[in-house]
Design a protein around this motif. Structure first.
Motif, PDB file in Angstrom:
ATOM      1  N   ASN A  96       1.010  -1.162   0.222  1.00 62.55           N
ATOM      2  CA  ASN A  96      -0.268  -0.470  -0.171  1.00 62.55           C
ATOM      3  C   ASN A  96       1.134   1.147   0.023  1.00 62.55           C
ATOM      4  O   ASN A  96       0.564   2.034  -0.463  1.00 62.55           O
ATOM      5  CB  ASN A  96      -1.085   0.153   1.109  1.00 62.55           C
ATOM      6  CG  ASN A  96      -2.095  -1.169   0.979  1.00 62.55           C
ATOM      7  OD1 ASN A  96      -2.210  -1.578   0.009  1.00 62.55           O
ATOM      8  ND2 ASN A  96      -2.501  -1.450   2.350  1.00 62.55           N
ATOM      9  N   GLU A  97       1.919   0.783   0.750  1.00 62.78           N
ATOM     10  CA  GLU A  97       2.311   2.453   1.329  1.00 62.78           C
ATOM     11  C   GLU A  97       3.160   2.923  -0.568  1.00 62.78           C
ATOM     12  O   GLU A  97       3.564   3.921  -0.610  1.00 62.78           O
ATOM     13  CB  GLU A  97       3.926   2.024   1.967  1.00 62.78           C
ATOM     14  CG  GLU A  97       4.543   3.361   1.884  1.00 62.78           C
ATOM     15  CD  GLU A  97       4.555   4.544   2.604  1.00 62.78           C
ATOM     16  OE1 GLU A  97       4.826   5.329   2.823  1.00 62.78           O
ATOM     17  OE2 GLU A  97       3.566   4.108   3.643  1.00 62.78           O
ATOM     18  N   LYS A  98       3.427   1.653  -1.232  1.00 59.55           N
ATOM     19  CA  LYS A  98       4.244   1.824  -2.546  1.00 59.55           C
ATOM     20  C   LYS A  98       4.183   2.046  -3.208  1.00 59.55           C
ATOM     21  O   LYS A  98       3.580   2.281  -4.415  1.00 59.55           O
ATOM     22  CB  LYS A  98       5.335   0.288  -2.735  1.00 59.55           C
ATOM     23  CG  LYS A  98       6.328   0.371  -1.620  1.00 59.55           C
ATOM     24  CD  LYS A  98       7.615   1.155  -2.113  1.00 59.55           C
ATOM     25  CE  LYS A  98       8.888   0.399  -1.398  1.00 59.55           C
ATOM     26  NZ  LYS A  98       9.300   1.925  -1.029  1.00 59.55           N
ATOM     27  N   GLY A  99       1.869   2.056  -3.352  1.00 57.00           N
ATOM     28  CA  GLY A  99       0.935   2.016  -4.619  1.00 57.00           C
ATOM     29  C   GLY A  99       0.436   0.803  -5.292  1.00 57.00           C
ATOM     30  O   GLY A  99       0.624   1.642  -6.436  1.00 57.00           O
ATOM     31  N   ILE A 100       0.843   0.107  -4.500  1.00 61.44           N
ATOM     32  CA  ILE A 100       1.168  -1.356  -5.871  1.00 61.44           C
ATOM     33  C   ILE A 100      -0.549  -2.123  -4.912  1.00 61.44           C
ATOM     34  O   ILE A 100      -0.359  -2.437  -3.988  1.00 61.44           O
ATOM     35  CB  ILE A 100       2.238  -2.334  -4.974  1.00 61.44           C
ATOM     36  CG1 ILE A 100       3.411  -1.789  -5.783  1.00 61.44           C
ATOM     37  CG2 ILE A 100       2.392  -3.707  -6.100  1.00 61.44           C
ATOM     38  CD1 ILE A 100       5.227  -2.208  -5.383  1.00 61.44           C
ATOM     39  N   THR A 101      -1.164  -2.225  -5.441  1.00 62.65           N
ATOM     40  CA  THR A 101      -2.478  -2.548  -5.640  1.00 62.65           C
ATOM     41  C   THR A 101      -2.175  -4.137  -5.906  1.00 62.65           C
ATOM     42  O   THR A 101      -2.707  -5.133  -6.140  1.00 62.65           O
ATOM     43  CB  THR A 101      -3.532  -2.537  -6.593  1.00 62.65           C
ATOM     44  OG1 THR A 101      -2.594  -2.184  -8.180  1.00 62.65           O
ATOM     45  CG2 THR A 101      -4.255  -0.812  -6.196  1.00 62.65           C
ATOM     46  N   SER A 102      -1.134  -4.808  -7.196  1.00 64.05           N
ATOM     47  CA  SER A 102      -1.126  -6.239  -7.249  1.00 64.05           C
ATOM     48  C   SER A 102       0.555  -6.525  -7.850  1.00 64.05           C
ATOM     49  O   SER A 102       1.544  -5.612  -8.351  1.00 64.05           O
ATOM     50  CB  SER A 102      -2.382  -6.815  -8.123  1.00 64.05           C
ATOM     51  OG  SER A 102      -1.675  -6.067  -9.900  1.00 64.05           O
ATOM     52  N   ALA A 103       0.406  -8.025  -7.379  1.00 66.57           N
ATOM     53  CA  ALA A 103       2.215  -7.907  -7.762  1.00 66.57           C
ATOM     54  C   ALA A 103       3.050  -9.394  -8.308  1.00 66.57           C
ATOM     55  O   ALA A 103       1.767 -10.479  -8.104  1.00 66.57           O
ATOM     56  CB  ALA A 103       3.341  -7.438  -6.368  1.00 66.57           C
ATOM     57  N   HIS A 104       3.353  -9.297  -8.689  1.00 59.22           N
ATOM     58  CA  HIS A 104       3.632 -11.153  -8.795  1.00 59.22           C
ATOM     59  C   HIS A 104       4.379 -11.477  -7.504  1.00 59.22           C
ATOM     60  O   HIS A 104       5.269 -10.319  -7.132  1.00 59.22           O
ATOM     61  CB  HIS A 104       5.458 -11.639 -10.194  1.00 59.22           C
ATOM     62  CG  HIS A 104       4.037 -11.579 -11.223  1.00 59.22           C
ATOM     63  ND1 HIS A 104       2.741 -11.552 -12.058  1.00 59.22           N
ATOM     64  CD2 HIS A 104       4.827 -10.279 -12.418  1.00 59.22           C
ATOM     65  CE1 HIS A 104       2.885 -10.968 -13.141  1.00 59.22           C
ATOM     66  NE2 HIS A 104       4.265  -9.741 -13.734  1.00 59.22           N
ATOM     67  N   ILE A 105       4.020 -12.845  -7.243  1.00 58.25           N
ATOM     68  CA  ILE A 105       5.281 -12.594  -6.086  1.00 58.25           C
ATOM     69  C   ILE A 105       5.953 -14.517  -5.665  1.00 58.25           C
ATOM     70  O   ILE A 105       5.433 -14.702  -6.290  1.00 58.25           O
ATOM     71  CB  ILE A 105       4.194 -12.691  -4.593  1.00 58.25           C
ATOM     72  CG1 ILE A 105       3.234 -11.957  -4.068  1.00 58.25           C
ATOM     73  CG2 ILE A 105       5.302 -13.332  -2.925  1.00 58.25           C
ATOM     74  CD1 ILE A 105       2.582 -11.480  -3.085  1.00 58.25           C
ATOM     75  N   LEU A 106       7.045 -13.988  -5.207  1.00 56.35           N
ATOM     76  CA  LEU A 106       8.526 -15.101  -5.383  1.00 56.35           C
ATOM     77  C   LEU A 106       8.585 -15.150  -4.062  1.00 56.35           C
ATOM     78  O   LEU A 106       9.194 -14.300  -3.323  1.00 56.35           O
ATOM     79  CB  LEU A 106       9.309 -14.654  -6.385  1.00 56.35           C
ATOM     80  CG  LEU A 106      10.231 -15.868  -6.467  1.00 56.35           C
ATOM     81  CD1 LEU A 106      10.239 -17.887  -6.192  1.00 56.35           C
ATOM     82  CD2 LEU A 106      11.283 -15.368  -6.676  1.00 56.35           C
ATOM     83  N   GLY A 107       8.375 -16.339  -3.433  1.00 60.02           N
ATOM     84  CA  GLY A 107       8.775 -16.931  -2.825  1.00 60.02           C
ATOM     85  C   GLY A 107       9.460 -18.019  -1.938  1.00 60.02           C
ATOM     86  O   GLY A 107       9.338 -19.000  -2.541  1.00 60.02           O
ATOM     87  N   PHE A 108      11.140 -17.776  -0.484  1.00 62.45           N
ATOM     88  CA  PHE A 108      11.335 -18.984  -0.643  1.00 62.45           C
ATOM     89  C   PHE A 108      11.008 -19.515   0.704  1.00 62.45           C
ATOM     90  O   PHE A 108      11.681 -18.739   1.088  1.00 62.45           O
ATOM     91  CB  PHE A 108      12.946 -18.201  -1.029  1.00 62.45           C
ATOM     92  CG  PHE A 108      13.839 -19.905  -0.350  1.00 62.45           C
ATOM     93  CD1 PHE A 108      14.731 -20.534  -1.172  1.00 62.45           C
ATOM     94  CD2 PHE A 108      14.711 -19.146   0.598  1.00 62.45           C
ATOM     95  CE1 PHE A 108      14.842 -21.724  -0.475  1.00 62.45           C
ATOM     96  CE2 PHE A 108      15.598 -19.909   0.824  1.00 62.45           C
ATOM     97  CZ  PHE A 108      15.783 -21.333   0.726  1.00 62.45           C
ATOM     98  N   SER A 109      10.758 -21.023  -0.049  1.00 66.33           N
ATOM     99  CA  SER A 109      11.186 -21.464   1.801  1.00 66.33           C
ATOM    100  C   SER A 109       9.991 -21.192   2.679  1.00 66.33           C
ATOM    101  O   SER A 109       8.966 -20.836   2.474  1.00 66.33           O
ATOM    102  CB  SER A 109      12.261 -21.615   2.431  1.00 66.33           C
ATOM    103  OG  SER A 109      12.706 -22.466   3.602  1.00 66.33           O
ATOM    104  N   ASP A 110       9.974 -20.407   3.936  1.00 68.41           N
ATOM    105  CA  ASP A 110       9.196 -19.973   4.708  1.00 68.41           C
ATOM    106  C   ASP A 110       8.321 -18.352   3.502  1.00 68.41           C
ATOM    107  O   ASP A 110       7.534 -18.487   4.164  1.00 68.41           O
ATOM    108  CB  ASP A 110       9.337 -19.017   6.103  1.00 68.41           C
ATOM    109  CG  ASP A 110       9.677 -20.155   7.279  1.00 68.41           C
ATOM    110  OD1 ASP A 110       9.310 -20.877   6.667  1.00 68.41           O
ATOM    111  OD2 ASP A 110       9.716 -19.602   8.121  1.00 68.41           O
ATOM    112  N   GLY A 111       9.606 -17.955   3.603  1.00 66.25           N
ATOM    113  CA  GLY A 111       9.214 -17.248   2.605  1.00 66.25           C
ATOM    114  C   GLY A 111       7.409 -17.370   1.168  1.00 66.25           C
ATOM    115  O   GLY A 111       6.962 -16.347   1.012  1.00 66.25           O
ATOM    116  N   GLY A 112       8.080 -18.562   0.666  1.00 67.67           N
ATOM    117  CA  GLY A 112       7.171 -19.263   0.181  1.00 67.67           C
ATOM    118  C   GLY A 112       5.872 -19.461   0.986  1.00 67.67           C
ATOM    119  O   GLY A 112       4.484 -19.437   0.317  1.00 67.67           O
ATOM    120  N   ASN A 113       5.742 -19.993   1.750  1.00 70.69           N
ATOM    121  CA  ASN A 113       5.039 -20.398   2.875  1.00 70.69           C
ATOM    122  C   ASN A 113       4.181 -18.610   3.322  1.00 70.69           C
ATOM    123  O   ASN A 113       2.620 -18.045   2.814  1.00 70.69           O
ATOM    124  CB  ASN A 113       5.258 -20.381   4.496  1.00 70.69           C
ATOM    125  CG  ASN A 113       5.980 -21.742   3.597  1.00 70.69           C
ATOM    126  OD1 ASN A 113       6.279 -22.914   2.993  1.00 70.69           O
ATOM    127  ND2 ASN A 113       6.161 -22.882   5.606  1.00 70.69           N
TER     128      ASN A 113
END
Length: 240
Positions: free
Chosen positions: A85-102
């Motif tokens: 929200n602070e960055k003005g981003i309403t949607s994004a691709h998300i890449l998460g590794f390990s716990d970041g994937g969770n």
């Protein structure tokens, strides 16, 4: 750190560090347990050729503060939404590794409208059944030890809270994955610490999912096979 300096976003009782680099469609990077955004040092220069990369140090990790409350995936989901929200981003691709994937899974379930494509590298749903025993059992032992030492040491208490993210269920079941309808890519190593049965079951429940298994790779394929990893991610995001 790794050539980039963070900005900070106030998320309740903690300042969360994030790195905002490049231009184009936003791509969020979420690191693993006990790490920070430096894990992506071999990805960010390549990804910024195509995307605006937002790499976030999760609460209690890297340069982000822990705050006064217990670490949880729910709290980190809320942090990530505030950062976007602070960055003005309403949607994004998300890449998460390990716990970041969770964390990415939890975020996609909570805010599906905010996720365009989802990439899960070495993520899991179940703790004991999802992670190979020779990896997970020492985590339980370390958690028990730091829980004891945490009564006397703030450093041990912080370590306990971070390890706790790998010990306690994070409120997601296999059936919940049926609700993640955006295109999803799972990346694992052939010798990943995530059980292959866990990866197969996750893929079975995700409605629009493909799986990439890196030959001779382990859990850390982004760091150890960066060229292949980066190419696989970019081709998926570009629809190739």
């Amino acid at each position: 750190m790794f050539g980039y300096e963070p900005a900070y976003v106030l998320c309740g009782d903690a300042r969360i560090a994030c790195y905002d680099v490049g231009h184009g469609a936003p791509l969020v990077l979420l690191h693993g347990n006990g790490e920070d955004s430096g894990y992506w040092s071999q990805q960010i220069p390549e990804f910024t050729r195509f995307y605006r990369v937002i790499a976030v140090d999760s609460r209690g990790h890297g340069r982000s503060e822990s705050g006064t409350q217990k670490l949880s995936f729910e709290r980190m989901v809320n942090d990530l939404k505030i950062v976007l929200n602070e960055k003005g981003i309403t949607s994004a691709h998300i890449l998460g590794f390990s716990d970041g994937g969770n964390l990415a899974i939890k975020f996609a379930l909570t805010y599906p409208q905010c996720v365009d494509k989802l990439i899960l590298n070495g993520a899991n749903v179940e703790m004991l059944r999802g992670v190979k025993a020779h990896i997970q059992l020492p985590v339980y032992s370390a958690y028990a030890l730091t829980s004891l030492l945490g009564c006397f040491s703030k450093h041990a208490a912080r370590k306990r809270d971070v390890l706790g993210l790998m010990v306690h269920p994070y409120g997601v079941s296999m059936d919940d994955l049926n609700r993640i309808t955006m295109p999803t890519l799972i990346i694992v190593g052939e010798h990943d610490m995530i059980r292959s049965s866990q990866t197969r079951e996750m893929a079975k429940h995700l409605p629009d999912c493909r799986v990439a298994v890196f030959r001779d790779g382990d859990h850390f394929v982004a760091a150890k096979q960066p060229s292949r990893f980066n190419r696989t991610v970019i081709e998926f995001l570009l629809g190739r």
